[in-house]
Design an enzyme around this catalytic site. Structure first.
Site, PDB file in Angstrom:
ATOM      1  N   HIS A  23     -19.741 -18.568  -5.604  1.00 44.19           N
ATOM      2  CA  HIS A  23     -18.573 -19.412  -5.901  1.00 44.19           C
ATOM      3  C   HIS A  23     -18.342 -19.408  -7.411  1.00 44.19           C
ATOM      4  CE1 HIS A  23     -18.747 -21.959  -1.932  1.00 44.19           C
ATOM      5  NE2 HIS A  23     -18.075 -20.840  -1.781  1.00 44.19           N
ATOM      6  N   HIS A  79     -13.463 -17.659   9.388  1.00 44.41           N
ATOM      7  CA  HIS A  79     -13.239 -18.348   8.102  1.00 44.41           C
ATOM      8  C   HIS A  79     -12.689 -17.318   7.123  1.00 44.41           C
ATOM      9  CE1 HIS A  79     -13.898 -20.703   4.564  1.00 44.41           C
ATOM     10  NE2 HIS A  79     -15.146 -20.390   4.329  1.00 44.41           N
ATOM     11  N   GLU A  81     -12.508 -17.320   3.797  1.00 42.42           N
ATOM     12  CA  GLU A  81     -13.048 -17.160   2.439  1.00 42.42           C
ATOM     13  C   GLU A  81     -13.582 -15.734   2.293  1.00 42.42           C
ATOM     14  OE1 GLU A  81     -15.740 -20.265   1.208  1.00 42.42           O
ATOM     15  OE2 GLU A  81     -15.416 -19.805  -0.906  1.00 42.42           O
ATOM     16  N   ASP A  83     -15.979 -14.109   1.059  1.00 46.46           N
ATOM     17  CA  ASP A  83     -17.332 -13.612   1.315  1.00 46.46           C
ATOM     18  C   ASP A  83     -17.474 -13.174   2.774  1.00 46.46           C
ATOM     19  OD1 ASP A  83     -17.004 -16.430   1.625  1.00 46.46           O
ATOM     20  OD2 ASP A  83     -19.159 -16.695   1.832  1.00 46.46           O
ATOM     21  N   HIS A 146     -16.514 -25.496   6.094  1.00 54.35           N
ATOM     22  CA  HIS A 146     -16.175 -26.385   5.007  1.00 54.35           C
ATOM     23  C   HIS A 146     -14.760 -26.184   4.465  1.00 54.35           C
ATOM     24  CE1 HIS A 146     -16.868 -23.440   1.479  1.00 54.35           C
ATOM     25  NE2 HIS A 146     -16.947 -22.742   2.589  1.00 54.35           N
ATOM     26  N   ASP A 165     -20.204 -20.589   8.167  1.00 55.73           N
ATOM     27  CA  ASP A 165     -21.001 -21.178   7.086  1.00 55.73           C
ATOM     28  C   ASP A 165     -21.972 -22.258   7.579  1.00 55.73           C
ATOM     29  OD1 ASP A 165     -20.085 -19.784   4.784  1.00 55.73           O
ATOM     30  OD2 ASP A 165     -18.246 -20.956   4.781  1.00 55.73           O
ATOM     31  N   TYR A 193     -27.863 -25.850   0.544  1.00 55.74           N
ATOM     32  CA  TYR A 193     -26.574 -25.337   1.017  1.00 55.74           C
ATOM     33  C   TYR A 193     -25.702 -26.494   1.508  1.00 55.74           C
ATOM     34  CZ  TYR A 193     -23.511 -22.052   3.531  1.00 55.74           C
ATOM     35  OH  TYR A 193     -22.446 -21.319   3.967  1.00 55.74           O
ATOM     36  N   HIS A 226     -24.466 -16.834   6.778  1.00 55.54           N
ATOM     37  CA  HIS A 226     -25.305 -16.637   5.591  1.00 55.54           C
ATOM     38  C   HIS A 226     -26.762 -16.885   5.973  1.00 55.54           C
ATOM     39  CE1 HIS A 226     -22.048 -16.376   2.688  1.00 55.54           C
ATOM     40  NE2 HIS A 226     -21.545 -17.521   3.099  1.00 55.54           N
TER      41      HIS A 226
END
Ligand code: FEO
Length: 398
Positions: A23, A79, A81, A83, A146, A165, A193, A226
């Site tokens: 991030h 998701h 995002e 990554d 999230h 996540d 986390y 992750h």
């Protein structure tokens, strides 16, 4: 080479052994991470999530060993995002018409990142996709776990929840399963986390856990995006998130300070002595905001029932490291924490009012006016700090 998760489900993601911050510079990742992507090869071939963009090339080079990319029937984006969606741009150049299953917010997220009008199929909780051989994917929106776009995907028959996540950790491991990872690394990383990524959305976590439990899914595995995935301790993992989402605290007090010439450090350590004098059991952690890792500090605060913030007065305010930590804690929105403030000053002495105001703004119950000291602490000042520590233990009981 892909790792077989179960039957026709394979892990095809990337282990990032070298990742040390995430991030941007917001999150330390001392143990690296993984970007887990999953390939399901039933009558239909389904890809769930991809990898971070720097690994797009490797991902697309290795994926053909597992499947002809042109044979992918659908992509599930749990998701947006990057990554997890970072390989989408190149992947969609190869298979531009393949349907993408994601939430309506997932469509916005993917369009926002990649500016492409792909073949989106927005889904809601309870929507399903038949994938053949009697199995189907069931989608479960998980907004704010999230991001607003986040969803889980449940594979029937194999009974795997792909949680993205949630329930993950930033750990680089090629062992895949959490029960094979050193628990002394696994659980602290899972808590870090949660405390640094998921915690701001505790209400959503609590509601989602209740919803998931109410669905009575025959969950045998949780495959995260992750770190390690779960084939044991499923109930414990879910209950741990439920506990963390509900004003979590341990019998622990964190003393977080910054200092210019050491005076406020002496105050911090003297307050710790006072706390110990009257409470032999409480865990006390003393951390320097200027030197210690901010995510480790936040995790300690997450675990604590009370926090003491210390800074000397400096330029009519407080030092920037402690200001940054409190701003970060404001965003994390930990609940039910009490606080005190302390620090040295040389002439004007603004720091404690400023610390108290920021702590209140961050959601902490400041239990007193704090303690200050003019110039370096002498023996009398040290005694006063010890007494303050003793009193603080009593004040946080009220
Ligand atoms: Fe691992 Fe929210 O991305």
């Amino acid at each position: 080479m892909a790792y077989r998760i179960k039957n026709n489900v394979y892990s095809v993601g990337k282990v990032d052994w070298g990742l040390r911050s995430f991030h941007g510079g917001e999150l330390s990742t001392f143990h690296g991470s993984t970007y887990n992507s999953y390939l399901i090869k039933e009558e239909k071939t389904i890809l769930i999530d991809t990898v971070w963009e720097p690994f797009m090339g490797e991902f697309l080079q290795t994926l053909p060993a597992e499947t002809d990319i042109k044979k992918i029937d659908a992509i599930v984006v749990n998701h947006g995002e990057i990554d997890h969606s970072g390989a989408m741009l190149e992947l969609m150049r190869l298979i531009p018409d393949v349907p993408i299953y994601c939430t309506p917010n997932g469509v916005k997220s993917l369009k926002g990142h990649f500016h492409k009008d792909w073949n989106f199929h927005p889904v809601r909780t309870g929507d399903t996709l038949e994938i053949g051989n009697g199995k189907k994917l069931m989608f479960i929106e998980a907004a704010m776990l999230h991001w607003p776009d986040t969803m889980f995907t449940f594979l029937t028959g194999d009974n795997i929840l792909f949680s993205n996540d949630a329930f993950g950790q930033h750990i680089a491991t090629d062992k895949v399963w959490a029960d094979l990872v050193d628990p002394g690394i696994l659980w602290p990383e899972m808590m870090k986390y949660y405390a640094n990524i998921i915690a701001p959305w505790g209400k959503s976590v609590d509601a989602k856990i209740k919803e998931i439990k109410g669905m009575n899914l025959p969950m045998e595995m949780i495959c995260t995006s992750h770190g390690a995935s779960w084939r044991q301790d499923i109930g414990k993992v879910i209950d741990t998130y439920a506990a963390w989402a509900n004003a979590y605290q341990e019998n622990r007090i964190s003393i977080i300070y910054d200092t210019i010439w050491g005076g406020t450090r002496i105050m911090a350590e003297s307050i710790a002595k006072g706390i110990r004098e009257v409470d032999p059991d409480v865990e006390i952690v003393v951390l320097n905001a200027g030197h210690d890792d901010k995510n480790e500090i936040a995790t300690q605060v997450f675990r604590s029932k009370a926090v003491l913030f210390g800074s000397p007065s400096h330029n009519k305010g407080i030092l920037t490291a402690i200001a940054g930590i409190i701003e970060e804690l404001r965003g994390f929105s930990y609940k039910g924490k009490k606080a005190g403030v302390f620090g040295c000053y040389g002439w004007s002495g603004e720091a404690q009012k400023r610390l108290a105001a920021l702590a209140r703004e961050a959601g902490y119950e400041v239990v007193d006016d704090g303690i200050t000291n003019l110039w370096e602490p002498d023996g009398k000042a040290v005694e006063a700090c010890i007494a303050y520590g003793r009193d603080f233990v009593e004040r946080i009981k009220r």
